[in-house]
Design a protein around this motif. Structure first.
Motif, short mmCIF file in Angstrom:
data_model
loop_
_atom_site.label_atom_id
_atom_site.label_comp_id
_atom_site.label_asym_id
_atom_site.label_seq_id
_atom_site.Cartn_x
_atom_site.Cartn_y
_atom_site.Cartn_z
N ALA A 184 41.86 38.60 43.34
CA ALA A 184 43.22 38.83 42.82
C ALA A 184 43.28 38.52 41.33
O ALA A 184 43.96 39.23 40.57
CB ALA A 184 44.22 37.96 43.58
N LEU A 185 42.56 37.50 40.89
CA LEU A 185 42.57 37.16 39.47
C LEU A 185 41.85 38.25 38.67
O LEU A 185 42.26 38.60 37.57
CB LEU A 185 41.90 35.80 39.26
CG LEU A 185 42.71 34.60 39.76
CD1 LEU A 185 41.85 33.34 39.76
CD2 LEU A 185 43.95 34.40 38.90
N ALA A 186 40.77 38.78 39.25
CA ALA A 186 40.05 39.87 38.57
C ALA A 186 40.97 41.07 38.40
O ALA A 186 40.98 41.71 37.34
CB ALA A 186 38.81 40.25 39.38
N ALA A 187 41.79 41.35 39.42
CA ALA A 187 42.73 42.48 39.31
C ALA A 187 43.74 42.20 38.20
O ALA A 187 44.09 43.09 37.43
CB ALA A 187 43.44 42.69 40.64
N GLN A 188 44.18 40.95 38.09
CA GLN A 188 45.10 40.58 37.01
C GLN A 188 44.45 40.75 35.64
O GLN A 188 45.12 40.94 34.65
CB GLN A 188 45.54 39.11 37.17
CG GLN A 188 46.41 38.85 38.37
CD GLN A 188 47.76 39.54 38.25
OE1 GLN A 188 48.34 39.55 37.18
NE2 GLN A 188 48.24 40.14 39.33
N ALA A 189 43.12 40.68 35.63
CA ALA A 189 42.38 40.85 34.36
C ALA A 189 41.92 42.30 34.18
O ALA A 189 41.10 42.59 33.32
CB ALA A 189 41.18 39.91 34.33
#
Ligand SMILES: Cc1cc2nc3c(=O)[nH]c(=O)nc-3n(C[C@H](O)[C@H](O)[C@H](O)COP(=O)(O)OP(=O)(O)OC[C@H]3O[C@@H](n4cnc5c(N)ncnc54)[C@H](O)[C@@H]3O)c2cc1C
Length: 428
Positions: free
Chosen positions: A267-272
């Motif tokens: 999910a954090l990668a998607a935010q990035a």
């Protein structure tokens, strides 16, 4: 996207996650003179992190991804046998399918070779890289350098793994064969039904991964890192530059961040800005408590037949393994822990046949796994200031030391010490 020339020192870096990868990244960032904040909602060394309960191997020869040619034929079996060494929960299949299809596609011999070549650059010298950091952190005694064993019933069974060992040989990895009496002398407690082994000298192991994580964090804090208790949820990026990490405690102003949140990194990668394929590949361990057991593994050993690793840890004999695909939150199936315990009893007939519940401790962990068996390391699409560092699957403890060095190189605009193109988060 910004360029490395624009980097302004000193940078304040928020490292998201205090597992092995985050802690190693933090230590190497401190070495480069960066200001570091460690962000996690769990304590370092906590049972919630995969880095706590693994088998402790620092194995620079672990380059073969956990797939095998023709694996797709076995999928119906994985679905049927909920307690087999690899199982998929039916309910989870629809969500797993895209990952699984890519995983099965990576099970071709040519792809396995390519992956092994890339992984070798990352995991090479793992034991010594760990020893160097462990010395600085005052815990060199936790790193054992006496190699590991792969155990088979016979040479014929070893020959069934010829492809994997052949790929290792092509990469310059060497080993010694032990058969019959020579294996008995080395491992007197092992069931004599296992008559063949290879000893890989270049590998090592950590004797207490949880304590190691605590020591790495203490070392980072002693050198000026700060610890923030909280959960990252995203990033504030303005014109390609990172301004803050968003957390449940509010924003943390910073000018760089490392996503090292293990199996929760997707999910954090998607935010990035990067859509990565990352699954929590669940595994279990059983620890038969006691430093002085009547029977144990003198050398850490992988037993191919059961797909487990047995390691004598500071706290007891740990049997770790199993692959279970289920949702991150699904309840643990502790029957799998019992299977691990029963395998220990099979491997070491000298262990007491009845063990009181307090003598055995079970654990469920979540490997951060990509379908092609390679981690994500590199700059994020949304901002050069955000670094991906997760997805190390079965070999994250071993790989963490070099990953940390590479993260620090990326944070400071240096050329990474290895080619990172196979590990790009943009490959999916
Ligand atoms: C049974 C088993 C045996 C294994 N054996 C070995 C082995 O012998 N050798 C080996 O090299 N590897 C082994 N592994 C794999 C290895 O344990 C993992 O690859 C490695 O620990 C991953 O480290 P990590 O730092 O990426 O993630 P983790 O150790 O899982 O740490 C991630 C951290 O991020 C934190 N976090 C998550 N989300 C957020 C958020 N949003 N905000 C803030 N913090 C967050 C978590 O709380 C956690 O502390 C094994 C794994 C299992 C399950």
């Amino acid at each position: 996207m910004s360029t490395s020339q624009e980097i302004v020192f000193p940078r304040h870096v928020v490292v998201i996650g205090t597992g092995a990868v985050g802690l190693m990244s933090a230590i190497h960032a401190l070495d480069e003179g960066l200001q570091v904040s460690l962000l996690d909602f769990n304590e370092a060394g906590s049972e919630e992190a995969s880095s706590y309960g693994n088998a402790g191997w620092l194995s620079s020869h672990s380059v073969i991804p956990p797939v095998e040619p023709g694996m797709w034929k076995k999928v119906p079996g994985y679905l049927k046998d909920s307690l087999g060494p690899l199982s998929i929960r039916w309910r989870y299949l629809p969500r797993l399918t895209p990952w699984l299809l890519r995983n099965l596609a990576s099970a071709r011999r040519d792809r396995i070779r390519t992956t092994a070549r890339a992984l070798r650059t990352l995991v090479a010298d793992a034991r010594n890289l760990h020893l160097e950091v462990a010395r600085r952190a005052g815990v060199a005694h936790l790193i054992d350098t006496s190699g590991v064993l792969h155990i088979y019933r016979s040479r014929r069974h070893f020959d069934n793994d010829a492809f994997g060992w052949g790929v290792r040989r092509e990469l310059g990895i060497t080993w010694q064969e032990l058969e019959g009496e020579s294996l008995r002398r080395r491992e007197p407690d092992l069931d004599p039904a296992f008559g063949f082994a290879v000893h890989v000298d270049e590998a090592g192991h950590c004797k207490n991964p949880g304590a190691y994580m605590q020591a790495l964090q203490a070392y980072a804090l002693a050198r000026g890192a700060t610890r923030i208790s909280g959960r990252a949820s995203g990033f504030r990026v303005e014109q390609g530059r990172l301004k803050a990490v968003l957390t449940d405690q509010g924003e943390i102003a910073c000018d760089a961040a490392v996503i090292a949140a293990g199996a929760r990194s997707k999910a954090l990668a998607a935010q990035a800005g990067d859509r990565v394929q990352l699954e929590s590949e669940r595994g279990y361990h059983a620890v038969i408590r006691g430093q002085q057991l009547q029977a144990t593994a003198r050398t850490p050993m992988m037993v191919s037949e059961f797909k487990v690793i047995a390691t004598q840890m500071e706290t007891g004999l740990r049997i770790a393994g199993q692959v279970e695909f289920a949702s991150f939150e699904a309840a643990p199936d502790w029957r799998r822990g019992e299977i691990m315990r029963d395998i220990a009893l099979k491997l070491f007939p000298g262990l007491p046949r009845t063990l009181a519940p307090e003598d055995v401790q079970f654990w469920l962990g979540r490997r951060p796994s990509t379908p092609d068996g390679m981690p994500c390391i590199g700059h994020a699409r949304a901002s050069h200031d955000i670094i991906h560092a997760y997805g190390h699957g079965h070999i994250g403890l071993g790989c963490s030391a070099r990953t940390g060095r590479i993260v620090a190189q990326l944070l400071t605009g240096q050329a990474p010490e290895i080619d990172l193109s196979p590990f790009s988060a943009q490959r999916f």
